[in-house]
Scaffold this motif. Structure first.
Motif, PDB file in Angstrom:
ATOM      1  N   LEU A 142      65.908 -19.013 121.014  1.00 53.53           N
ATOM      2  CA  LEU A 142      64.629 -18.846 121.713  1.00 53.53           C
ATOM      3  C   LEU A 142      64.566 -19.624 123.022  1.00 53.53           C
ATOM      4  CD1 LEU A 142      62.181 -18.968 118.676  1.00 53.53           C
ATOM      5  CD2 LEU A 142      62.531 -17.014 120.198  1.00 53.53           C
ATOM      6  N   VAL A 143      65.045 -20.860 123.045  1.00 57.67           N
ATOM      7  CA  VAL A 143      64.953 -21.650 124.288  1.00 57.67           C
ATOM      8  C   VAL A 143      65.913 -21.121 125.358  1.00 57.67           C
ATOM      9  CG1 VAL A 143      64.047 -23.762 123.241  1.00 57.67           C
ATOM     10  CG2 VAL A 143      66.522 -23.511 123.564  1.00 57.67           C
ATOM     11  N   ARG A 144      66.812 -20.225 124.967  1.00 54.62           N
ATOM     12  CA  ARG A 144      67.717 -19.616 125.932  1.00 54.62           C
ATOM     13  C   ARG A 144      67.328 -18.169 126.244  1.00 54.62           C
ATOM     14  NH1 ARG A 144      71.863 -19.861 122.418  1.00 54.62           N
ATOM     15  NH2 ARG A 144      73.229 -18.655 123.760  1.00 54.62           N
ATOM     16  N   SER A 145      66.132 -17.763 125.816  1.00 54.70           N
ATOM     17  CA  SER A 145      65.630 -16.416 126.061  1.00 54.70           C
ATOM     18  C   SER A 145      65.209 -16.269 127.523  1.00 54.70           C
ATOM     19  CB  SER A 145      64.416 -16.150 125.154  1.00 54.70           C
ATOM     20  OG  SER A 145      63.782 -14.939 125.495  1.00 54.70           O
ATOM     21  N   ARG A 146      65.086 -15.033 127.955  1.00 54.25           N
ATOM     22  CA  ARG A 146      64.602 -14.780 129.319  1.00 54.25           C
ATOM     23  C   ARG A 146      63.070 -14.836 129.388  1.00 54.25           C
ATOM     24  NH1 ARG A 146      67.339 -10.710 131.400  1.00 54.25           N
ATOM     25  NH2 ARG A 146      68.607 -10.360 129.572  1.00 54.25           N
ATOM     26  N   TYR A 147      62.419 -14.876 128.228  1.00 51.17           N
ATOM     27  CA  TYR A 147      60.956 -14.812 128.183  1.00 51.17           C
ATOM     28  C   TYR A 147      60.329 -16.181 127.900  1.00 51.17           C
ATOM     29  CZ  TYR A 147      62.233  -9.931 127.794  1.00 51.17           C
ATOM     30  OH  TYR A 147      62.793  -8.712 128.020  1.00 51.17           O
ATOM     31  N   THR A 148      59.363 -16.531 128.721  1.00 45.00           N
ATOM     32  CA  THR A 148      58.679 -17.824 128.600  1.00 45.00           C
ATOM     33  C   THR A 148      58.053 -18.015 127.224  1.00 45.00           C
ATOM     34  OG1 THR A 148      58.271 -17.825 130.973  1.00 45.00           O
ATOM     35  CG2 THR A 148      56.916 -19.299 129.662  1.00 45.00           C
ATOM     36  N   ASN A 149      57.428 -16.969 126.679  1.00 50.10           N
ATOM     37  CA  ASN A 149      56.795 -17.100 125.361  1.00 50.10           C
ATOM     38  C   ASN A 149      57.812 -17.425 124.282  1.00 50.10           C
ATOM     39  OD1 ASN A 149      54.205 -16.737 126.306  1.00 50.10           O
ATOM     40  ND2 ASN A 149      54.141 -14.553 125.844  1.00 50.10           N
ATOM     41  N   ASP A 150      59.004 -16.812 124.372  1.00 55.26           N
ATOM     42  CA  ASP A 150      60.070 -17.138 123.420  1.00 55.26           C
ATOM     43  C   ASP A 150      60.472 -18.604 123.551  1.00 55.26           C
ATOM     44  OD1 ASP A 150      60.171 -14.546 122.460  1.00 55.26           O
ATOM     45  OD2 ASP A 150      62.071 -14.024 123.446  1.00 55.26           O
ATOM     46  N   ILE A 151      60.615 -19.053 124.786  1.00 55.73           N
ATOM     47  CA  ILE A 151      61.032 -20.442 125.035  1.00 55.73           C
ATOM     48  C   ILE A 151      59.990 -21.399 124.441  1.00 55.73           C
ATOM     49  CG2 ILE A 151      61.535 -22.188 126.801  1.00 55.73           C
ATOM     50  CD1 ILE A 151      62.529 -19.779 128.570  1.00 55.73           C
ATOM     51  N   ARG A 152      58.716 -21.102 124.672  1.00 56.10           N
ATOM     52  CA  ARG A 152      57.641 -21.940 124.118  1.00 56.10           C
ATOM     53  C   ARG A 152      57.685 -21.957 122.582  1.00 56.10           C
ATOM     54  NH1 ARG A 152      54.471 -23.655 128.132  1.00 56.10           N
ATOM     55  NH2 ARG A 152      54.200 -22.383 129.972  1.00 56.10           N
ATOM     56  N   LYS A 153      57.961 -20.812 121.976  1.00 57.72           N
ATOM     57  CA  LYS A 153      58.066 -20.724 120.521  1.00 57.72           C
ATOM     58  C   LYS A 153      59.245 -21.578 120.037  1.00 57.72           C
ATOM     59  CE  LYS A 153      58.288 -17.150 116.939  1.00 57.72           C
ATOM     60  NZ  LYS A 153      58.368 -15.690 116.728  1.00 57.72           N
ATOM     61  N   GLY A 154      60.372 -21.503 120.746  1.00 60.62           N
ATOM     62  CA  GLY A 154      61.535 -22.322 120.403  1.00 60.62           C
ATOM     63  C   GLY A 154      61.223 -23.802 120.505  1.00 60.62           C
ATOM     64  N   ILE A 155      60.482 -24.182 121.527  1.00 57.06           N
ATOM     65  CA  ILE A 155      60.084 -25.583 121.718  1.00 57.06           C
ATOM     66  C   ILE A 155      59.229 -26.052 120.545  1.00 57.06           C
ATOM     67  CG2 ILE A 155      58.598 -27.096 123.120  1.00 57.06           C
ATOM     68  CD1 ILE A 155      59.737 -25.592 125.604  1.00 57.06           C
ATOM     69  N   MET A 156      58.299 -25.200 120.102  1.00 52.67           N
ATOM     70  CA  MET A 156      57.438 -25.568 118.964  1.00 52.67           C
ATOM     71  C   MET A 156      58.272 -25.798 117.698  1.00 52.67           C
ATOM     72  SD  MET A 156      54.066 -23.165 119.625  1.00 52.67           S
ATOM     73  CE  MET A 156      53.882 -22.921 117.888  1.00 52.67           C
ATOM     74  N   ILE A 157      59.241 -24.931 117.459  1.00 49.60           N
ATOM     75  CA  ILE A 157      60.104 -25.084 116.275  1.00 49.60           C
ATOM     76  C   ILE A 157      60.923 -26.365 116.393  1.00 49.60           C
ATOM     77  CG2 ILE A 157      62.061 -24.102 115.005  1.00 49.60           C
ATOM     78  CD1 ILE A 157      60.942 -21.288 115.818  1.00 49.60           C
ATOM     79  N   LEU A 158      61.468 -26.622 117.584  1.00 51.82           N
ATOM     80  CA  LEU A 158      62.274 -27.835 117.791  1.00 51.82           C
ATOM     81  C   LEU A 158      61.435 -29.105 117.641  1.00 51.82           C
ATOM     82  CD1 LEU A 158      64.428 -26.576 120.777  1.00 51.82           C
ATOM     83  CD2 LEU A 158      65.313 -27.265 118.533  1.00 51.82           C
ATOM     84  N   GLU A 159      60.187 -29.067 118.103  1.00 51.03           N
ATOM     85  CA  GLU A 159      59.305 -30.236 117.951  1.00 51.03           C
ATOM     86  C   GLU A 159      59.072 -30.528 116.481  1.00 51.03           C
ATOM     87  OE1 GLU A 159      55.981 -28.987 120.372  1.00 51.03           O
ATOM     88  OE2 GLU A 159      56.681 -30.171 122.083  1.00 51.03           O
ATOM     89  N   GLU A 160      58.846 -29.467 115.706  1.00 50.06           N
ATOM     90  CA  GLU A 160      58.637 -29.635 114.270  1.00 50.06           C
ATOM     91  C   GLU A 160      59.904 -30.197 113.612  1.00 50.06           C
ATOM     92  OE1 GLU A 160      59.067 -28.207 110.163  1.00 50.06           O
ATOM     93  OE2 GLU A 160      59.370 -26.637 111.637  1.00 50.06           O
ATOM     94  N   LEU A 161      61.062 -29.658 113.989  1.00 48.64           N
ATOM     95  CA  LEU A 161      62.333 -30.153 113.442  1.00 48.64           C
ATOM     96  C   LEU A 161      62.551 -31.626 113.804  1.00 48.64           C
ATOM     97  CD1 LEU A 161      64.688 -27.104 114.120  1.00 48.64           C
ATOM     98  CD2 LEU A 161      64.033 -28.003 111.874  1.00 48.64           C
ATOM     99  N   ALA A 162      62.261 -31.992 115.042  1.00 44.44           N
ATOM    100  CA  ALA A 162      62.464 -33.379 115.484  1.00 44.44           C
ATOM    101  C   ALA A 162      61.573 -34.342 114.693  1.00 44.44           C
ATOM    102  CB  ALA A 162      62.190 -33.507 116.982  1.00 44.44           C
ATOM    103  N   ARG A 163      60.375 -33.887 114.334  1.00 47.61           N
ATOM    104  CA  ARG A 163      59.456 -34.723 113.549  1.00 47.61           C
ATOM    105  C   ARG A 163      59.891 -34.853 112.102  1.00 47.61           C
ATOM    106  NH1 ARG A 163      55.581 -31.728 115.997  1.00 47.61           N
ATOM    107  NH2 ARG A 163      55.239 -30.495 114.112  1.00 47.61           N
TER     108      ARG A 163
END
Length: 156
Positions: A45-66
């Motif tokens: 997702l963070v390597r997608s061409r779409y901003t919404n995908d990137i934001r979704k990937g960031i949310m998943i990564l934030e949850e994983l980091a926590r």
């Protein structure tokens, strides 16, 4: 590969679809998704061409980091990476610095320098736009005063 090339590289659509399918399959099957699958999906997702995908990937990564300290290092790197891709430079720098607090890494240092440079360019552009707007406004006001003065002279 330069940092610019790395940040502009887009995940192949079939990879994104494959990991999205795996993610949703696990979610439907168990109501739970493995950490590995979440990371693989977020990485795409963070390597997608779409901003919404990137934001979704960031949310998943934030949850994983926590919730999963074992992979925190990788999650933080891709959080910096994803934020840089959507021009969220303040967040990107925050994650780079958090990573560098954990360990020294040339690639992360390079990403940090890149983000700082882009951030500085954005600030400079903003100042140029604001300066240009002030000049235009000043010109319009000056023209307005000149026209008012002319009108007063003609009325006398």
């Amino acid at each position: 590969m330069t940092m610019d090339e790395l940040l502009n590289e887009v995940v192949p659509q079939e990879d994104l679809e494959r990991f999205e399918k795996k993610y949703h399959h696990e979610l439907e099957l168990d109501g739970e998704v493995t950490t590995e699958t979440k990371f693989e999906y977020a990485f795409c997702l963070v390597r997608s061409r779409y901003t919404n995908d990137i934001r979704k990937g960031i949310m998943i990564l934030e949850e994983l980091a926590r919730t999963h300290p074992d992979g925190r290092r990788d999650y933080i790197y891709y959080l910096a990476f994803g934020n840089a891709r959507i021009k969220e430079y303040t967040s990107g720098l925050k994650y780079c610095r958090a990573f560098l607090d954990i360990e020294s890494n040339d690639q992360v240092r390079s990403l940090e320098q890149y983000i700082q440079k882009q951030s500085d360019l954005e600030v400079a552009k903003g100042m140029a736009v604001a300066g240009g707007a002030a000049l235009v406004l000043g010109g319009i006001l000056g023209l307005g005063f000149a026209m008012a003065r002319n009108k007063q002279k003609r009325e006398k």
